[in-house]
Write a protein that holds these residues in place. Structure first.
Motif, PDB file in Angstrom:
ATOM      1  N   ALA A 112      49.948  12.919  45.295  1.00  0.00           N
ATOM      2  CA  ALA A 112      48.755  13.083  44.459  1.00  0.00           C
ATOM      3  C   ALA A 112      47.839  14.165  45.013  1.00  0.00           C
ATOM      4  O   ALA A 112      47.308  14.982  44.262  1.00  0.00           O
ATOM      5  CB  ALA A 112      48.002  11.753  44.364  1.00  0.00           C
ATOM      6  N   ARG A 113      47.642  14.178  46.327  1.00  0.00           N
ATOM      7  CA  ARG A 113      46.761  15.186  46.922  1.00  0.00           C
ATOM      8  C   ARG A 113      47.346  16.585  46.766  1.00  0.00           C
ATOM      9  O   ARG A 113      46.620  17.565  46.561  1.00  0.00           O
ATOM     10  CB  ARG A 113      46.517  14.892  48.410  1.00  0.00           C
ATOM     11  CG  ARG A 113      45.899  13.546  48.721  1.00  0.00           C
ATOM     12  CD  ARG A 113      44.733  13.180  47.816  1.00  0.00           C
ATOM     13  NE  ARG A 113      43.683  14.170  47.849  1.00  0.00           N
ATOM     14  CZ  ARG A 113      43.049  14.613  46.782  1.00  0.00           C
ATOM     15  NH1 ARG A 113      43.366  14.164  45.573  1.00  0.00           N
ATOM     16  NH2 ARG A 113      42.088  15.495  46.897  1.00  0.00           N
ATOM     17  N   LEU A 121      40.186  11.207  44.470  1.00  0.00           N
ATOM     18  CA  LEU A 121      41.038  10.034  44.302  1.00  0.00           C
ATOM     19  C   LEU A 121      40.419   8.862  45.054  1.00  0.00           C
ATOM     20  O   LEU A 121      40.181   8.939  46.262  1.00  0.00           O
ATOM     21  CB  LEU A 121      42.443  10.324  44.838  1.00  0.00           C
ATOM     22  CG  LEU A 121      43.442   9.169  44.830  1.00  0.00           C
ATOM     23  CD1 LEU A 121      43.697   8.694  43.404  1.00  0.00           C
ATOM     24  CD2 LEU A 121      44.747   9.604  45.491  1.00  0.00           C
ATOM     25  N   SER A 274      46.588  13.460  39.623  1.00  0.00           N
ATOM     26  CA  SER A 274      46.826  12.489  40.692  1.00  0.00           C
ATOM     27  C   SER A 274      47.635  11.307  40.174  1.00  0.00           C
ATOM     28  O   SER A 274      48.596  10.850  40.813  1.00  0.00           O
ATOM     29  CB  SER A 274      45.499  11.984  41.262  1.00  0.00           C
ATOM     30  OG  SER A 274      44.776  13.018  41.887  1.00  0.00           O
TER      31      SER A 274
END
Length: 284
Positions: A112-113, A121, A274
């Motif tokens: 996601a990052r 997030l 994300s």
């Protein structure tokens, strides 16, 4: 006062060489751009272009205006960039049930990052019931957890449960064990396990009431206790790993579906990079 759009029309003509190409670049009709240039000339008090059917050239007033127009446009662009840098990032809030292995969560968060570094997030841990309640109140955008019945979202994987024991345990290497075979074993209780009641009933129905060496809501601790030989426990198959052997429990055929669930609208999650990256990583 000279509006910014008039300066941009002016610079467009300078950069593109004629009115028609400047109009296309600005996304307006040529009459609209020509009207804008005429308004600019009235505000300046002099023609800024000499034009005939073949070419467009700057007048002396246009030449003087050009340096100012370039500087003003550059300053406008700098203000816009500064505003973009300080604008609040998109926030995506995802709940994670504790019965999802930490290694899987780690991979999903890293994905996601990498996929959406500009998003903020926020991860929330809690019981499945608590996370679903938050999702229903729209305090979360998505929840990764065991799913029951119908749900809105994406199925990540489906799996069964097994008896987890140290790789050095006497029963390690067996594909299947019975409750009676492990009746004398020390066991561990995973308090938050969604199948806890069913596991307990399976053993008590067979007259098995083992000594419980630990009761924990932390699966990493449970695995550490298993590897250290403190006891055995029933866990989902996704927790298989180094130092841990797993064997099916005869007669215990319960399975679980793990899903990424969203609220009925699902709009915020669907628009999040994300969310999409975590979805794919958890499926893997």
């Amino acid at each position: 006062m000279i509006d910014r759009y008039l300066l941009r029309y002016f610079l467009g003509v300078v950069d593109h060489g004629n009115f028609s190409r400047a109009a296309r670049a600005a996304g307006v009709s040529q009459p609209t751009l020509s009207s804008g240039i005429a308004k600019l000339e009235r505000l300046v008090g002099a023609p800024v272009f000499e034009r005939d059917s073949r070419r467009v050239e700057l007048t002396p007033a246009g030449t003087r205006l050009l340096a100012h127009a370039r500087r003003i446009e550059a300053e406008f662009a700098e203000v816009e960039r500064a505003g973009a840098d300080t604008a609040p990032a998109r926030l995506i809030r995802i709940g994670i049930a504790p019965s999802i292995p930490a290694a899987m969560v780690e991979r999903a968060v890293a994905a996601a990052r990498a996929a959406a570094p500009d998003e903020r997030l926020e991860l929330v841990e809690g019981t499945r019931r608590d996370l679903i309640a938050r999702l229903d109140r729209r305090r979360l955008d998505a929840v990764a957890a065991p799913a029951e019945g119908n749900f809105t979202g994406e199925l990540l994987f489906e799996e069964g449960y097994a008896v987890a024991m140290a790789s050095t345990h006497r029963l390690a290497g067996r594909e299947r064990v019975t409750a009676e075979e492990i009746a004398g074993e020390t066991m561990l209780v995973r308090r938050h396990c969604e199948a806890l009641a069913a596991v307990s009933r399976h053993f008590t129905d067979r007259g098995v009431r083992p000594f419980m060496a630990a009761r924990t809501t932390n699966d990493e601790w449970a695995l550490a206790h298993v590897r250290a030989g403190l006891g055995i426990t029933v866990m989902p198959r996704c927790f298989a790993g180094s130092g841990v052997a797993m064997a099916d429990l005869t007669g215990f055929d319960r399975r679980r579906r793990v899903a990424m669930m969203v609220d009925a609208a699902g709009g915020r999650a669907a628009a999040s990079g994300s969310y999409a990256a975590m979805l794919e990583a958890l499926r893997g």
